[in-house]
Design an enzyme around this catalytic site. Structure first.
Site, mmCIF file in Angstrom:
data_model
loop_
_atom_site.group_PDB
_atom_site.id
_atom_site.type_symbol
_atom_site.label_atom_id
_atom_site.label_comp_id
_atom_site.label_asym_id
_atom_site.label_seq_id
_atom_site.Cartn_x
_atom_site.Cartn_y
_atom_site.Cartn_z
ATOM 1 N N ARG A 59 27.731 48.881 40.215
ATOM 2 C CA ARG A 59 29.177 48.985 40.405
ATOM 3 C C ARG A 59 29.547 49.562 41.767
ATOM 4 O O ARG A 59 30.652 49.379 42.258
ATOM 5 C CB ARG A 59 29.812 49.819 39.290
ATOM 6 C CG ARG A 59 31.329 49.719 39.265
ATOM 7 C CD ARG A 59 32.018 50.272 38.038
ATOM 8 N NE ARG A 59 31.161 50.769 37.007
ATOM 9 C CZ ARG A 59 31.043 52.054 36.696
ATOM 10 N NH1 ARG A 59 31.684 52.978 37.398
ATOM 11 N NH2 ARG A 59 30.272 52.447 35.700
ATOM 12 N N TYR A 112 55.578 38.854 45.096
ATOM 13 C CA TYR A 112 54.918 37.906 44.193
ATOM 14 C C TYR A 112 55.237 38.315 42.747
ATOM 15 O O TYR A 112 55.040 39.472 42.370
ATOM 16 C CB TYR A 112 53.418 37.968 44.482
ATOM 17 C CG TYR A 112 52.515 37.242 43.533
ATOM 18 C CD1 TYR A 112 51.475 37.910 42.904
ATOM 19 C CD2 TYR A 112 52.672 35.877 43.290
ATOM 20 C CE1 TYR A 112 50.619 37.246 42.045
ATOM 21 C CE2 TYR A 112 51.822 35.217 42.431
ATOM 22 C CZ TYR A 112 50.787 35.902 41.814
ATOM 23 O OH TYR A 112 49.946 35.247 40.970
ATOM 24 N N ASP A 184 50.901 43.706 51.168
ATOM 25 C CA ASP A 184 50.219 42.499 50.721
ATOM 26 C C ASP A 184 50.205 41.561 51.920
ATOM 27 O O ASP A 184 51.214 40.962 52.265
ATOM 28 C CB ASP A 184 50.946 41.863 49.536
ATOM 29 C CG ASP A 184 50.175 40.658 49.008
ATOM 30 O OD1 ASP A 184 50.301 40.371 47.804
ATOM 31 O OD2 ASP A 184 49.461 39.999 49.802
ATOM 32 N N LYS A 209 42.809 33.196 48.421
ATOM 33 C CA LYS A 209 43.518 32.182 49.214
ATOM 34 C C LYS A 209 42.721 31.759 50.437
ATOM 35 O O LYS A 209 41.669 31.156 50.322
ATOM 36 C CB LYS A 209 44.902 32.711 49.609
ATOM 37 C CG LYS A 209 45.663 33.411 48.497
ATOM 38 C CD LYS A 209 45.953 32.524 47.334
ATOM 39 C CE LYS A 209 46.545 33.316 46.177
ATOM 40 N NZ LYS A 209 46.596 32.546 44.925
HETATM 41 C C1 LIG Z 1 51.053 36.962 48.067
HETATM 42 C C2 LIG Z 1 50.130 37.025 46.894
HETATM 43 N N1 LIG Z 1 49.563 38.196 46.550
HETATM 44 C C3 LIG Z 1 48.741 38.280 45.486
HETATM 45 C C4 LIG Z 1 48.451 37.179 44.717
HETATM 46 C C5 LIG Z 1 47.532 37.314 43.528
HETATM 47 O O1 LIG Z 1 46.250 36.941 43.930
HETATM 48 P P1 LIG Z 1 45.229 36.412 42.827
HETATM 49 O O2 LIG Z 1 45.718 35.062 42.414
HETATM 50 O O3 LIG Z 1 43.901 36.370 43.515
HETATM 51 O O4 LIG Z 1 45.265 37.404 41.707
HETATM 52 C C6 LIG Z 1 48.994 35.955 45.038
HETATM 53 C C7 LIG Z 1 48.667 34.765 44.200
HETATM 54 N N2 LIG Z 1 49.399 33.631 44.545
HETATM 55 N N3 LIG Z 1 49.552 32.722 43.603
HETATM 56 C C8 LIG Z 1 50.548 31.832 43.794
HETATM 57 O O5 LIG Z 1 51.300 31.818 44.721
HETATM 58 C C9 LIG Z 1 50.718 30.844 42.691
HETATM 59 N N4 LIG Z 1 51.965 31.148 42.069
HETATM 60 C C10 LIG Z 1 51.979 31.924 41.022
HETATM 61 O O6 LIG Z 1 50.958 32.377 40.567
HETATM 62 C C11 LIG Z 1 53.273 32.224 40.380
HETATM 63 C C12 LIG Z 1 53.215 33.004 39.258
HETATM 64 C C13 LIG Z 1 54.386 33.292 38.606
HETATM 65 C C14 LIG Z 1 55.606 32.808 39.053
HETATM 66 C C15 LIG Z 1 55.677 32.058 40.179
HETATM 67 C C16 LIG Z 1 54.524 31.754 40.860
HETATM 68 N N5 LIG Z 1 54.611 31.014 42.057
HETATM 69 O O7 LIG Z 1 54.230 31.508 43.140
HETATM 70 O O8 LIG Z 1 55.067 29.857 42.013
HETATM 71 C C17 LIG Z 1 49.867 35.868 46.145
HETATM 72 O O9 LIG Z 1 50.455 34.697 46.490
#
Ligand SMILES: Cc1ncc(COP(=O)(O)O)c(CNNC(=O)CNC(=O)c2ccccc2[N+](=O)[O-])c1O
Length: 391
Positions: A59, A112, A184, A209
């Protein structure tokens, strides 16, 4: 500002210290829970050095993790990086590492959505109160700070509505009041903005991403400055946060091409965005590199480049029209996430319902695009056919 040439060389070499790679180019995948020792002295040495790159227990990490952590920390400009099984885990662990019952959190209104839900459904239950603020509030943040405010959380740009924040001003005022600033930084990735130069204390990446870049790993990082790194590292460890070395290997692999991929995403996206500007259906672009995007002036000052993720707002259109636009595309696929090599499209409704400090005009539909590595001409043809269906 980023020295892009030096950074290109950094990306190739970072984290490849021979103590971790054993001489091979990509740090090997060390899978571990138990680490064994020959003598009690060896165990004592490992226990003493369990937080600075020596193997102690699964860990705490293995050379696979240590290599990637060192690479991200240096690219972002921080002192240490903690790894998490997702970006959302990085966000929750960073917040929970520094907030306790009775504290107050300032959270950007364009955050987000799952981060907003974390504040409402979990932090609230722990007695942590959240106040949302306008992403463009700037120096006005001072009026929202209370004696029990501990953290100012930013997401710049917002990953759907794309507002760019005045990060240096917000950090300066936050530090006048002893707040911890968390950003973020997923949109910039570690290469297109330098959060610690702007005054950020903890920079968070959904490495899922662009860092991974191939839509096949969930992983998050949080990087801290010298002041907050020990607490972030220890509290994340005590909360049991750990990542698969196989996922870390794939993230490290993605990191090596981050620069060239981001440059191509940016180039393709600008070509598509400039075409969208000519379309009569489009009300305005929400792409940080365009002056129709809120906070564009901060993008020009604080970022060295853009990428493939941006949104645009249509002048009108009901749900059926938006559905006709986004469905049946040849190249754009509908899916949550972004940052991989493929192009994605999302028609996003209900943004007005996830705003507390700002108003959103829900009468005009928003479309979010992730522009991948396909030929932009094919993507433009796809969108053109989509507008035929839309009209
Ligand atoms: C800026 C930012 N920061 C953190 C995370 C989360 O990362 P993870 O997916 O690895 O947990 C993300 C994840 N991004 N995911 C998305 O953009 C996909 N969209 C969604 O998940 C989502 C969820 C609920 C409502 C609306 C959306 N959307 O963006 O459309 C992010 O964009």
């Amino acid at each position: 500002m980023t020295d892009k040439h030096h950074q290109a060389t950094q990306i190739v070499s970072l984290g490849r210290d021979k103590k971790w790679t054993k001489g091979v180019i990509n740090p090997p995948v060390f899978r571990a829970s138990t680490i064994v020792f020959e003598t009690m002295d060896e165990m004592r040495h490992a226990a003493k050095n369990k937080t600075n790159g020596e193997m102690f227990y699964g860990r705490r990490g293995t050379p696979t993790h240590f290599s990637f952590q060192a690479a991200i920390a240096e690219l972002e400009g921080g002192v240490g990086t903690a790894l998490y099984p997702s970006g959302a885990a990085a966000i929750s662990a960073a917040l929970l590492s520094f907030l306790k019952a009775g504290d107050h959190l300032l959270m950007v209104d364009s955050v987000y959505e799952p981060t907003r839900d974390l504040c409402t459904h979990i932090l609230g239950g722990f007695g942590i109160e959240t106040t949302y603020y306008d992403p463009l509030i700037g120096a006005g943040i001072r009026d929202l700070i209370r004696p029990n405010t501990k953290v100012l959380f930013l997401e710049s740009p917002g990953s759907i509505t794309m507002e760019v924040q005045d990060v240096p001003t917000l950090c300066r005022i936050a530090h006048e009041h002893g707040l911890i600033t968390m950003l973020d930084n997923t949109w910039a990735s570690p290469i297109n903005s330098k959060p610690f130069e702007m005054g950020i204390d903890i920079s968070i990446q959904a490495a899922t991403k662009y860092i991974v870049g191939h839509s096949d790993v969930m992983i998050g990082t949080a990087t801290a400055n010298e002041k907050y790194w020990p607490q972030l590292r220890e509290h994340s460890y005590l909360m049991g946060q750990t990542t698969s070395p196989d996922d870390v290997y794939l993230a490290a692999r993605g990191l090596r091409t981050l620069g060239v991929r981001m440059a191509q995403h940016e180039k393709n996206a600008l070509q598509v965005a400039n075409w969208l500007k000519t379309r009569p259906e489009v009300d305005h672009l929400r792409h940080p590199a365009f002056d129709t995007c809120p906070g564009h002036e901060f993008f020009k000052r604080d970022f060295s480049a853009s990428n493939g993720l941006f949104s645009f707002v249509l002048k009108q259109g009901d749900a059926d029209a938006v559905t006709a636009l986004v469905e049946n595309m040849s190249h754009f696929k509908m899916g949550f996430s972004w940052g991989g090599y493929e192009s994605l499209i999302l028609g996003i409704f209900g943004i007005d319902k996830i705003r507390s400090a700002t108003k959103w005009d829900a009468s005009k539909p928003l479309i979010r695009l992730h522009i991948g590595l396909e030929d932009p001409a094919d993507l433009i043809a796809d969108l053109s056919a989509g507008f035929e269906r839309f009209n």
